[in-house]
Design a protein around this motif. Structure first.
Motif, PDB file in Angstrom:
ATOM      1  N   VAL A   9       0.864  -1.178   0.000  1.00 49.28           N
ATOM      2  CA  VAL A   9       0.000   0.000   0.000  1.00 49.28           C
ATOM      3  C   VAL A   9       0.902   1.229   0.000  1.00 49.28           C
ATOM      4  CG1 VAL A   9      -1.734   1.334   1.275  1.00 49.28           C
ATOM      5  CG2 VAL A   9      -1.907  -1.168   1.151  1.00 49.28           C
ATOM      6  N   ILE A  10       0.648   2.103  -0.962  1.00 47.52           N
ATOM      7  CA  ILE A  10       1.430   3.331  -1.119  1.00 47.52           C
ATOM      8  C   ILE A  10       0.519   4.508  -0.783  1.00 47.52           C
ATOM      9  CG2 ILE A  10       2.731   4.774  -2.740  1.00 47.52           C
ATOM     10  CD1 ILE A  10       3.351   2.134  -4.284  1.00 47.52           C
ATOM     11  N   ASN A  11       1.014   5.397   0.060  1.00 51.08           N
ATOM     12  CA  ASN A  11       0.233   6.542   0.504  1.00 51.08           C
ATOM     13  C   ASN A  11       0.276   7.670  -0.522  1.00 51.08           C
ATOM     14  OD1 ASN A  11      -0.317   5.161   2.935  1.00 51.08           O
ATOM     15  ND2 ASN A  11       1.614   5.884   3.785  1.00 51.08           N
ATOM     16  N   ARG A  12      -0.282   7.368  -1.670  1.00 51.16           N
ATOM     17  CA  ARG A  12      -0.406   8.321  -2.777  1.00 51.16           C
ATOM     18  C   ARG A  12      -1.640   7.942  -3.590  1.00 51.16           C
ATOM     19  NH1 ARG A  12       2.228  12.962  -2.045  1.00 51.16           N
ATOM     20  NH2 ARG A  12       4.408  12.895  -2.551  1.00 51.16           N
ATOM     21  N   PRO A  13      -2.218   8.908  -4.297  1.00 49.49           N
ATOM     22  CA  PRO A  13      -3.385   8.613  -5.131  1.00 49.49           C
ATOM     23  C   PRO A  13      -3.050   7.620  -6.252  1.00 49.49           C
ATOM     24  CG  PRO A  13      -3.112  10.989  -4.835  1.00 49.49           C
ATOM     25  CD  PRO A  13      -1.876  10.334  -4.291  1.00 49.49           C
ATOM     26  N   LEU A  14      -4.032   6.853  -6.638  1.00 45.34           N
ATOM     27  CA  LEU A  14      -3.857   5.836  -7.671  1.00 45.34           C
ATOM     28  C   LEU A  14      -3.233   6.407  -8.946  1.00 45.34           C
ATOM     29  CD1 LEU A  14      -6.117   2.954  -8.648  1.00 45.34           C
ATOM     30  CD2 LEU A  14      -5.420   4.537 -10.418  1.00 45.34           C
ATOM     31  N   ALA A  15      -3.730   7.514  -9.443  1.00 42.27           N
ATOM     32  CA  ALA A  15      -3.229   8.078 -10.705  1.00 42.27           C
ATOM     33  C   ALA A  15      -1.729   8.352 -10.638  1.00 42.27           C
ATOM     34  CB  ALA A  15      -3.988   9.353 -11.060  1.00 42.27           C
ATOM     35  N   GLU A  16      -1.270   8.832  -9.504  1.00 45.69           N
ATOM     36  CA  GLU A  16       0.147   9.143  -9.346  1.00 45.69           C
ATOM     37  C   GLU A  16       0.999   7.867  -9.314  1.00 45.69           C
ATOM     38  OE1 GLU A  16       3.026  11.263  -6.046  1.00 45.69           O
ATOM     39  OE2 GLU A  16       0.940  11.917  -6.161  1.00 45.69           O
ATOM     40  N   VAL A  17       0.547   6.879  -8.556  1.00 49.41           N
ATOM     41  CA  VAL A  17       1.285   5.611  -8.453  1.00 49.41           C
ATOM     42  C   VAL A  17       1.339   4.917  -9.806  1.00 49.41           C
ATOM     43  CG1 VAL A  17       1.325   3.320  -7.383  1.00 49.41           C
ATOM     44  CG2 VAL A  17       0.712   5.335  -6.010  1.00 49.41           C
ATOM     45  N   ALA A  18       0.193   4.817 -10.468  1.00 51.24           N
ATOM     46  CA  ALA A  18       0.128   4.126 -11.757  1.00 51.24           C
ATOM     47  C   ALA A  18       0.972   4.834 -12.813  1.00 51.24           C
ATOM     48  CB  ALA A  18      -1.318   3.999 -12.214  1.00 51.24           C
ATOM     49  N   ALA A  19       0.912   6.149 -12.866  1.00 48.85           N
ATOM     50  CA  ALA A  19       1.684   6.898 -13.868  1.00 48.85           C
ATOM     51  C   ALA A  19       3.184   6.675 -13.676  1.00 48.85           C
ATOM     52  CB  ALA A  19       1.343   8.383 -13.795  1.00 48.85           C
ATOM     53  N   TYR A  20       3.638   6.697 -12.433  1.00 46.95           N
ATOM     54  CA  TYR A  20       5.061   6.509 -12.162  1.00 46.95           C
ATOM     55  C   TYR A  20       5.490   5.074 -12.479  1.00 46.95           C
ATOM     56  CZ  TYR A  20       9.532   6.346  -9.756  1.00 46.95           C
ATOM     57  OH  TYR A  20      10.870   6.182  -9.469  1.00 46.95           O
ATOM     58  N   ALA A  21       4.754   4.099 -11.968  1.00 52.19           N
ATOM     59  CA  ALA A  21       5.136   2.689 -12.138  1.00 52.19           C
ATOM     60  C   ALA A  21       5.049   2.237 -13.595  1.00 52.19           C
ATOM     61  CB  ALA A  21       4.259   1.795 -11.266  1.00 52.19           C
ATOM     62  N   ALA A  22       4.090   2.750 -14.333  1.00 53.35           N
ATOM     63  CA  ALA A  22       3.884   2.315 -15.718  1.00 53.35           C
ATOM     64  C   ALA A  22       4.876   2.944 -16.697  1.00 53.35           C
ATOM     65  CB  ALA A  22       2.458   2.639 -16.159  1.00 53.35           C
ATOM     66  N   ASN A  23       5.665   3.894 -16.246  1.00 53.83           N
ATOM     67  CA  ASN A  23       6.638   4.544 -17.122  1.00 53.83           C
ATOM     68  C   ASN A  23       7.980   3.802 -17.023  1.00 53.83           C
ATOM     69  OD1 ASN A  23       8.487   6.144 -18.433  1.00 53.83           O
ATOM     70  ND2 ASN A  23       7.808   8.047 -17.492  1.00 53.83           N
ATOM     71  N   PRO A  24       8.369   3.079 -18.077  1.00 55.66           N
ATOM     72  CA  PRO A  24       9.625   2.323 -18.033  1.00 55.66           C
ATOM     73  C   PRO A  24      10.861   3.174 -17.733  1.00 55.66           C
ATOM     74  CG  PRO A  24       8.319   1.626 -19.903  1.00 55.66           C
ATOM     75  CD  PRO A  24       7.652   2.853 -19.331  1.00 55.66           C
ATOM     76  N   ASP A  25      10.818   4.461 -18.035  1.00 54.83           N
ATOM     77  CA  ASP A  25      11.952   5.328 -17.733  1.00 54.83           C
ATOM     78  C   ASP A  25      12.250   5.361 -16.233  1.00 54.83           C
ATOM     79  OD1 ASP A  25      12.432   6.079 -20.401  1.00 54.83           O
ATOM     80  OD2 ASP A  25      10.988   7.734 -20.277  1.00 54.83           O
ATOM     81  N   ASN A  26      11.238   5.099 -15.406  1.00 58.56           N
ATOM     82  CA  ASN A  26      11.417   5.124 -13.957  1.00 58.56           C
ATOM     83  C   ASN A  26      11.918   3.793 -13.388  1.00 58.56           C
ATOM     84  OD1 ASN A  26      10.496   7.790 -13.797  1.00 58.56           O
ATOM     85  ND2 ASN A  26       8.374   7.123 -13.703  1.00 58.56           N
ATOM     86  N   ALA A  27      11.871   2.730 -14.170  1.00 57.47           N
ATOM     87  CA  ALA A  27      12.226   1.391 -13.665  1.00 57.47           C
ATOM     88  C   ALA A  27      13.604   1.331 -12.995  1.00 57.47           C
ATOM     89  CB  ALA A  27      12.106   0.361 -14.775  1.00 57.47           C
ATOM     90  N   PRO A  28      14.657   1.913 -13.574  1.00 61.62           N
ATOM     91  CA  PRO A  28      15.958   1.839 -12.895  1.00 61.62           C
ATOM     92  C   PRO A  28      15.990   2.540 -11.532  1.00 61.62           C
ATOM     93  CG  PRO A  28      16.260   2.371 -15.210  1.00 61.62           C
ATOM     94  CD  PRO A  28      14.784   2.495 -14.913  1.00 61.62           C
ATOM     95  N   GLU A  29      15.059   3.463 -11.288  1.00 61.45           N
ATOM     96  CA  GLU A  29      15.009   4.153  -9.992  1.00 61.45           C
ATOM     97  C   GLU A  29      14.436   3.257  -8.896  1.00 61.45           C
ATOM     98  OE1 GLU A  29      12.792   7.783 -10.343  1.00 61.45           O
ATOM     99  OE2 GLU A  29      14.062   8.544 -11.944  1.00 61.45           O
ATOM    100  N   TRP A  30      13.418   2.467  -9.243  1.00 58.84           N
ATOM    101  CA  TRP A  30      12.750   1.710  -8.180  1.00 58.84           C
ATOM    102  C   TRP A  30      12.991   0.206  -8.215  1.00 58.84           C
ATOM    103  CZ3 TRP A  30       8.397  -1.585  -8.858  1.00 58.84           C
ATOM    104  CH2 TRP A  30       7.747  -1.515 -10.089  1.00 58.84           C
ATOM    105  N   TYR A  31      13.507  -0.308  -9.303  1.00 58.49           N
ATOM    106  CA  TYR A  31      13.898  -1.723  -9.364  1.00 58.49           C
ATOM    107  C   TYR A  31      15.390  -1.807  -9.057  1.00 58.49           C
ATOM    108  CZ  TYR A  31       9.863  -3.975 -11.686  1.00 58.49           C
ATOM    109  OH  TYR A  31       8.641  -4.519 -11.994  1.00 58.49           O
ATOM    110  N   GLU A  32      15.739  -2.465  -8.000  1.00 59.60           N
ATOM    111  CA  GLU A  32      17.141  -2.580  -7.603  1.00 59.60           C
ATOM    112  C   GLU A  32      17.984  -3.253  -8.685  1.00 59.60           C
ATOM    113  OE1 GLU A  32      19.888  -4.607  -4.124  1.00 59.60           O
ATOM    114  OE2 GLU A  32      17.731  -4.429  -3.810  1.00 59.60           O
ATOM    115  N   ASN A  33      17.440  -4.262  -9.346  1.00 55.81           N
ATOM    116  CA  ASN A  33      18.223  -5.046 -10.303  1.00 55.81           C
ATOM    117  C   ASN A  33      18.239  -4.492 -11.724  1.00 55.81           C
ATOM    118  OD1 ASN A  33      18.919  -6.930  -8.324  1.00 55.81           O
ATOM    119  ND2 ASN A  33      17.050  -8.098  -8.654  1.00 55.81           N
ATOM    120  N   ILE A  34      17.365  -3.551 -12.039  1.00 54.64           N
ATOM    121  CA  ILE A  34      17.327  -3.002 -13.392  1.00 54.64           C
ATOM    122  C   ILE A  34      18.315  -1.843 -13.492  1.00 54.64           C
ATOM    123  CG2 ILE A  34      15.939  -1.791 -15.117  1.00 54.64           C
ATOM    124  CD1 ILE A  34      13.598  -3.522 -14.310  1.00 54.64           C
TER     125      ILE A  34
END
Length: 147
Positions: A9-34
Motif C-alpha cells: 500500500v502506497i500513501n499516494r493517489p492511484l493516478a500518481e502511483v500508476a503513472a510513475y510505475a507504468a513509465n519504463p523510464d522510472n524502472a531503474p530508480e525503483w527496481y534494484e536489479n534493473i
C-alpha cells in the motif's frame, strides 16, 4: 512454472502511483536489479510498446526486451518477453483504497526451460525477495515528498 505475486500500500493517489510505475523510464530508480531501460518503440506506453532492459539477477547480467501486451491506464499493465531461457510475464495492477492510498500488485510469472528448470524454486524465492524490496523502494520514492 514460477509465479510470484507481492503487493504494497502506497500513501499516494492511484493516478500518481500508476503513472510513475507504468513509465519504463522510472524502472531503474525503483527496481534494484534493473540498470537501464531503452525504448525500442516511440513513447508513451501503449499496447505493443517495446522496452529493452539490462538487469542483474542472481549474479548474472541479463538483457531482455519486454512488449506491452495489455495496458489499461490506471488499472493494469502486462508486459512479456519470450527471450532467453526464462520467458517472463510481469503484471502491475493498481487499486484505489481511498483517494490517497493505492494498493500496487506486482506479479512475475514464467516457465523456465532447459538448465533453468533446476533453479525454479530458488528463483521464486529470490524473485519474491527482490519484488518485496522493489515495492518498498517505489513506496519510499513516491511518499518521500508527501505533504
Amino acid at each position: 512454472m514460477v509465479d510470484v505475486q507481492t503487493d504494497i500500500v502506497i500513501n499516494r493517489p492511484l493516478a500518481e502511483v500508476a503513472a510513475y510505475a507504468a513509465n519504463p523510464d522510472n524502472a531503474p530508480e525503483w527496481y534494484e536489479n534493473i540498470k537501464s531501460a531503452v525504448w525500442q518503440t516511440p513513447k508513451p506506453v501503449a499496447l505493443g510498446s517495446q522496452v529493452a532492459f539490462k538487469a542483474a539477477f542472481l549474479g548474472r547480467e541479463l538483457a531482455y526486451t519486454y512488449e506491452i501486451i495489455e495496458y489499461i491506464a490506471g488499472q493494469k499493465l502486462v508486459m512479456r518477453t519470450a527471450e532467453g531461457p526464462f520467458p517472463m510475464e510481469t503484471t502491475y495492477e493498481w487499486e484505489a483504497i481511498d483517494s490517497s492510498h493505492t494498493r500496487m500488485i506486482l506479479r512475475n510469472a514464467g516457465k523456465p526451460s532447459g538448465f533453468s528448470k533446476i533453479f525454479a524454486p530458488l528463483m521464486a524465492t529470490m524473485m519474491r525477495k527482490a519484488n518485496t524490496k522493489d515495492l518498498k523502494r517505489i513506496k519510499m520514492i513516491l511518499e518521500k515528498d508527501k505533504p
